[in-house]
Write a protein that holds these residues in place. Structure first.
Motif, mmCIF file in Angstrom:
data_model
loop_
_atom_site.group_PDB
_atom_site.id
_atom_site.type_symbol
_atom_site.label_atom_id
_atom_site.label_comp_id
_atom_site.label_asym_id
_atom_site.label_seq_id
_atom_site.Cartn_x
_atom_site.Cartn_y
_atom_site.Cartn_z
ATOM 1 N N HIS A 7 0.856 -1.202 0.000
ATOM 2 C CA HIS A 7 0.000 0.000 0.000
ATOM 3 C C HIS A 7 0.887 1.245 0.000
ATOM 4 N N ILE A 8 1.126 1.807 -1.191
ATOM 5 C CA ILE A 8 2.053 2.929 -1.330
ATOM 6 C C ILE A 8 1.510 3.954 -2.326
ATOM 7 N N HIS A 9 1.561 5.222 -1.939
ATOM 8 C CA HIS A 9 1.121 6.321 -2.816
ATOM 9 C C HIS A 9 2.324 7.049 -3.412
ATOM 10 N N THR A 10 2.110 7.608 -4.622
ATOM 11 C CA THR A 10 3.165 8.354 -5.312
ATOM 12 C C THR A 10 2.616 9.713 -5.738
ATOM 13 N N THR A 11 3.422 10.455 -6.478
ATOM 14 C CA THR A 11 2.995 11.758 -7.003
ATOM 15 C C THR A 11 1.844 11.641 -8.008
ATOM 16 N N ALA A 12 1.491 10.406 -8.417
ATOM 17 C CA ALA A 12 0.315 10.264 -9.286
ATOM 18 C C ALA A 12 -0.967 10.589 -8.529
ATOM 19 N N SER A 13 -0.917 10.462 -7.174
ATOM 20 C CA SER A 13 -2.044 10.945 -6.365
ATOM 21 C C SER A 13 -1.496 11.893 -5.309
ATOM 22 N N ASP A 14 -1.633 11.560 -4.034
ATOM 23 C CA ASP A 14 -1.252 12.535 -3.005
ATOM 24 C C ASP A 14 0.032 12.178 -2.268
ATOM 25 N N GLY A 15 0.875 11.328 -2.851
ATOM 26 C CA GLY A 15 2.197 11.094 -2.289
ATOM 27 C C GLY A 15 3.156 12.180 -2.757
ATOM 28 N N THR A 16 4.323 12.245 -2.124
ATOM 29 C CA THR A 16 5.280 13.285 -2.521
ATOM 30 C C THR A 16 6.494 12.720 -3.264
ATOM 31 N N LEU A 25 13.710 3.746 -2.927
ATOM 32 C CA LEU A 25 13.700 3.716 -1.462
ATOM 33 C C LEU A 25 13.363 2.320 -0.939
ATOM 34 N N ALA A 26 12.362 1.674 -1.547
ATOM 35 C CA ALA A 26 11.963 0.329 -1.106
ATOM 36 C C ALA A 26 13.104 -0.661 -1.295
ATOM 37 N N LYS A 27 13.812 -0.498 -2.389
ATOM 38 C CA LYS A 27 14.954 -1.371 -2.686
ATOM 39 C C LYS A 27 16.041 -1.175 -1.612
ATOM 40 N N GLU A 28 16.307 0.099 -1.318
ATOM 41 C CA GLU A 28 17.313 0.444 -0.310
ATOM 42 C C GLU A 28 16.932 -0.133 1.057
ATOM 43 N N LEU A 29 15.635 -0.136 1.360
ATOM 44 C CA LEU A 29 15.165 -0.638 2.649
ATOM 45 C C LEU A 29 15.121 -2.159 2.699
ATOM 46 N N PHE A 238 -14.372 -14.007 8.288
ATOM 47 C CA PHE A 238 -15.039 -13.769 7.002
ATOM 48 C C PHE A 238 -14.335 -14.476 5.846
ATOM 49 N N ASP A 239 -13.348 -15.304 6.175
ATOM 50 C CA ASP A 239 -12.622 -16.062 5.167
ATOM 51 C C ASP A 239 -12.048 -15.149 4.078
ATOM 52 N N LEU A 240 -11.319 -14.120 4.507
ATOM 53 C CA LEU A 240 -10.638 -13.202 3.598
ATOM 54 C C LEU A 240 -9.134 -13.376 3.771
ATOM 55 N N LEU A 241 -8.389 -13.270 2.668
ATOM 56 C CA LEU A 241 -6.939 -13.404 2.747
ATOM 57 C C LEU A 241 -6.355 -12.196 3.498
ATOM 58 N N PRO A 242 -5.368 -12.429 4.365
ATOM 59 C CA PRO A 242 -4.735 -11.301 5.055
ATOM 60 C C PRO A 242 -3.777 -10.565 4.125
ATOM 61 N N THR A 243 -3.808 -9.222 4.176
ATOM 62 C CA THR A 243 -2.851 -8.424 3.412
ATOM 63 C C THR A 243 -2.380 -7.292 4.310
ATOM 64 N N GLY A 244 -1.453 -6.488 3.809
ATOM 65 C CA GLY A 244 -0.998 -5.370 4.632
ATOM 66 C C GLY A 244 -0.103 -4.418 3.877
ATOM 67 N N GLY A 245 -0.064 -3.198 4.370
ATOM 68 C CA GLY A 245 0.805 -2.194 3.770
ATOM 69 C C GLY A 245 0.871 -0.961 4.644
ATOM 70 N N SER A 246 1.810 -0.092 4.289
ATOM 71 C CA SER A 246 2.077 1.072 5.148
ATOM 72 C C SER A 246 1.132 2.239 4.888
ATOM 73 N N PRO A 254 4.537 12.215 7.326
ATOM 74 C CA PRO A 254 5.937 11.967 7.680
ATOM 75 C C PRO A 254 6.155 10.865 8.718
ATOM 76 N N ASP A 255 5.099 10.477 9.450
ATOM 77 C CA ASP A 255 5.282 9.416 10.449
ATOM 78 C C ASP A 255 5.303 8.026 9.832
ATOM 79 N N ILE A 256 4.910 7.931 8.571
ATOM 80 C CA ILE A 256 4.793 6.613 7.944
ATOM 81 C C ILE A 256 5.971 6.373 7.006
ATOM 82 N N GLN A 257 6.653 5.243 7.216
ATOM 83 C CA GLN A 257 7.778 4.871 6.368
ATOM 84 C C GLN A 257 7.377 3.667 5.516
ATOM 85 N N ILE A 258 8.040 3.499 4.377
ATOM 86 C CA ILE A 258 7.792 2.295 3.582
ATOM 87 C C ILE A 258 8.149 1.069 4.417
ATOM 88 N N GLY A 259 7.241 0.104 4.424
ATOM 89 C CA GLY A 259 7.491 -1.141 5.151
ATOM 90 C C GLY A 259 7.332 -1.030 6.648
#
Ligand code: AMP
Ligand code: FE
Ligand code: FE
Ligand code: ZN
Length: 283
Positions: A7-16, A25-29, A238-246, A254-259
């Protein structure tokens, strides 16, 4: 096995950060895979996948569509979509037109009261982006009217504040259908983020499942350990697959980091593999 961030946003919407910057950045992390999930646009997904190929990082093309359940806003994530699919364009164009109408009205109200936020300038500064309240919040910050994006929401833009206007949300079924038509699978984003009453929450989860959603976010950057445990229990019930993202937005949150969120997010790669296996079953 490594971890992923779906779950990651970019400049295509409201990410910076641009898709390429997010990938770097994700690769570096040290993440094994990420999904680009911009609000109501797939425009960041293609560039993200291309940057991932170049950098050696698996990038899932995704989207986060705002929809309505009983007039309340909810968010549906789509994974493995074809960003170029012809079925997506008219649906997303409709959303952007509704956003444009609302943005113009909010900007006019701010302008009238001396907080000069020009929609023209926002469009110029964020070319091609789906503009929303976060961009206005940043303009208020740049204009010296607030000290932070959070303050802009708290004083001006949040629901119930003087410059809030609603938008028209897609019906839930249409959001899910457009994701599936574009070759993707639909997942419920941050179900505990809205603060819904338990009965409403359960009705909502049952409704999204009936509409074709096959998973839900049980790990999310702002969840407390108790919320994570509760979300996991709901997913099992509810028999839904677990997922997750930042829900990374760069400097906009600014409090949220990738991963990572408040603690480690630790979304296992196996969860992504299960999503992909389900996608393959559905084809
Ligand atoms: P919009 O889609 O234009 O209604 O704006 C909603 C977006 O604003 C959300 O997806 C968040 O990214 C962001 N947002 C909402 N509330 C806040 C807040 N209090 N502080 C910072 N960002 C927020
Ligand atoms: Fe956002
Ligand atoms: Fe969301
Ligand atoms: Zn999001």
């Amino acid at each position: 096995m490594g971890t992923v961030d779906l779950h990651i946003h970019t400049t295509a919407s409201d990410g910076t950060m641009t898709p390429a910057e997010v990938v770097a950045l994700a690769k570096e992390l040290g993440l094994e895979a990420i999904a680009i999930t911009d609000h109501d646009t797939a425009a960041g997904a293609g560039p993200g996948v291309a940057a991932g190929l170049a950098a050696g990082l698996e990038v899932i093309p995704g989207i986060e569509i705002s929809a309505a359940f009983r007039e309340r806003e909810i968010h549906i994530l789509g994974y493995f979509i074809d960003p170029e699919d012809a079925a997506l364009a008219p649906v997303l164009d409709w959303v952007v037109q509704d956003r444009d109408r609302r943005n113009e009205q909010i900007a006019a109200m701010l302008e009238r009261d001396g907080y000069g936020v020009s929609l023209e300038a926002l469009k110029r500064e964020n070319p091609g982006a789906v503009i929303g309240r976060p961009h206005m919040a940043r303009a208020l910050l740049a204009g010296g009217h607030v000290q932070s994006v959070g303050e802009a929401f708290d004083r001006f833009l949040a629901e119930g504040k003087p410059y809030f206007l609603p938008r028209t949300f897609l019906p839930l079924q249409q959001a899910v259908d457009s994701i599936q038509t574009a070759g993707g699978i639909a997942v419920l984003a941050h179900p505990l983020w809205w603060g819904f009453e338990d009965d409403f929450l359960r009705d909502m989860i049952a409704a999204v499942k009936a509409a074709g959603v096959i998973g839900m976010e049980v790990r999310y950057s702002t969840y407390t350990p108790e919320q994570t445990a509760y979300a996991m229990a709901l997913a099992e019930e509810f028999d839904l697959l677990p997922t997750g993202g930042s829900d990374f937005h760069g400097a906009a949150k600014p409090d949220i980091q990738i991963g990572a969120g408040m603690g480690d997010l630790n979304v296992p790669r196996a969860w992504l593999d299960s999503l992909r296996a389900r996608r393959d079953d559905m084809r």
